[in-house]
Scaffold this active site. Structure first.
Site, PDB file in Angstrom:
ATOM      1  N   LYS A   1       0.733  -1.281  -0.290  1.00  0.00           N
ATOM      2  CA  LYS A   1      -0.179   0.256   0.200  1.00  0.00           C
ATOM      3  C   LYS A   1       0.902   1.185  -0.199  1.00  0.00           C
ATOM      4  O   LYS A   1       0.208   2.210  -0.560  1.00  0.00           O
ATOM      5  CB  LYS A   1      -0.908   0.116   1.070  1.00  0.00           C
ATOM      6  CG  LYS A   1      -0.650  -0.302   2.205  1.00  0.00           C
ATOM      7  CD  LYS A   1       0.019   1.297   3.098  1.00  0.00           C
ATOM      8  CE  LYS A   1       0.853   1.103   4.261  1.00  0.00           C
ATOM      9  NZ  LYS A   1       1.238   1.633   5.255  1.00  0.00           N
TER      10      LYS A   1
ATOM     11  N   THR B   1      -3.535   5.292   4.533  1.00  0.00           N
ATOM     12  CA  THR B   1      -2.367   6.069   4.047  1.00  0.00           C
ATOM     13  C   THR B   1      -2.308   6.849   2.283  1.00  0.00           C
ATOM     14  O   THR B   1      -1.541   7.647   2.250  1.00  0.00           O
ATOM     15  CB  THR B   1      -1.351   5.080   3.690  1.00  0.00           C
ATOM     16  OG1 THR B   1      -1.709   3.776   4.886  1.00  0.00           O
ATOM     17  CG2 THR B   1      -0.115   5.144   3.406  1.00  0.00           C
TER      18      THR B   1
END
Length: 348
Positions: free
Chosen positions: A194, A251
């Site tokens: 990610k 994120t």
């Protein structure tokens, strides 16, 4: 009443955040730092200024620059070292980690040289431990919010369910909710990959592309994570959970994310070396992009976003040109490549 002892290694932002969680859970926490100056700052001022600003740390947290002192008698050991340093840190810790300790890591990345996951590195460097009991912690969790006791939910995974449940018991509290998961590979791969997509999201924002582009980037980025993760042995459901889409969203959409911030600066035309110097902290997504690109070749998995970011970071490709390449790819069915990774089964 004497408190249970926990050791957290090392004293970056996430390590400090998790030390605060353990302190709130009635542990006497020893926070290991590589420098005596940082240990003195934490012990004298109750602050870890570089990483958690003016937040006042619990009196139950003590910092030390001695690995032996940090680990002596610790029934819980939490490794939060950068991925590139994990092997060296674990090797240094080896003589002092109790065989009976609950050992958890919360590092989101691969070892750059070997492309190994962190539990593999820990198993190799701590051979006196049962590798099935090594636990990984991941999920959507900014350290800045954890130290402020804002509601946060994460996942812990181990091959041994009992070990995962022990970690859950150690960490869970009213503001820090912890789920268990048996899929160590999926949780580790999702947490690492990610960061690549977060770099891309920051770059997209830095270029001023807007919400449409970022939504597409997250969605197709998740498909890339799932394709590679499944090829490496992860379970499809993991990537729709906290360590997958949950961590991806937080994120890629928050300025707390150092990977997003690094991508944003790149999108504004700053060179990579200057960006990394400006950040002043490890940006895991940069090293992970190189590793994931190599893994995509090894496992013969299509990862066009990762490939283009690799070109931008390491081959001098202009971000606008990389976007043009992605937008100009040949036509395909949305789920076609993803289905291939799961033996032709439609999962999304």
């Amino acid at each position: 009443m004497s408190l249970r002892k926990a050791a957290v290694i090392t004293a970056g932002s996430w390590g400090t955040g998790l030390a605060s969680v353990l302190a709130d859970n009635d542990f006497a926490v020893t926070l290991y730092t590589r420098t005596q100056a940082q240990a003195d700052e934490i012990n004298d001022s109750r602050r870890n200024g570089k990483y958690t600003g003016d937040f006042v740390l619990s009196e139950r947290i003590t910092a030390t620059a001695s690995m032996e002192e940090a680990l002596s008698g610790a029934g819980v050991v939490l490794f939060v070292s950068p991925s590139h340093a994990m092997r060296q840190v674990a090797r240094q810790a080896r003589p002092y980690v109790l065989a009976s300790a609950t050992v958890i890591h919360a590092t989101k990345g691969f070892e750059p040289e070997t492309m190994k996951r962190m539990t593999t590195v820990l198993a190799e460097e701590l051979p006196h431990l049962d590798p099935s009991r090594l636990v990984v912690l991941s999920g959507p969790s900014h350290a800045e919010e954890v130290v402020q006791r804002r509601p946060t939910t994460v996942v812990v995974a181990a091959d041994c369910l009992e070990a995962a449940e022990q970690a859950q018991d150690v960490l869970i509290n009213p503001y820090f909710r912890v789920y268990t998961n048996p899929d160590v590979i999926g949780v580790e791969v999702g947490g690492a990959l990610k960061n690549i997509i977060a770099l891309g999201a920051g770059l997209s924002d830095g270029l001023g592309f807007g919400d449409n582009a970022k939504a597409a980037l997250l969605t197709r980025g998740l498909a890339e994570i799932a394709r590679l993760g499944a090829s490496m042995g992860g379970h499809a459901l993991t990537f729709s959970g906290l360590a997958g889409v949950g961590d991806l969203v937080v994120t890629c959409t928050s300025q707390h994310s150092r990977n997003w911030r690094a991508g944003y600066l790149l999108g504004q035309g700053r060179p990579l070396d200057e960006v990394l110097e400006t950040m002043g902290m490890v940006v895991e997504g940069v090293k992970t992009t190189k590793t994931a690109y190599a893994l995509s070749k090894q496992y013969e998995v299509s990862m066009p976003i990762t490939e283009q970011l690799h070109e931008v970071l390491f081959a001098g490709k202009e971000p606008q040109q990389a976007v043009g390449h992605l937008m100009g790819r040949g036509r395909t069915h949305e789920n076609e490549e993803l289905a291939d990774a799961f033996g032709g089964k439609w999962i999304l």
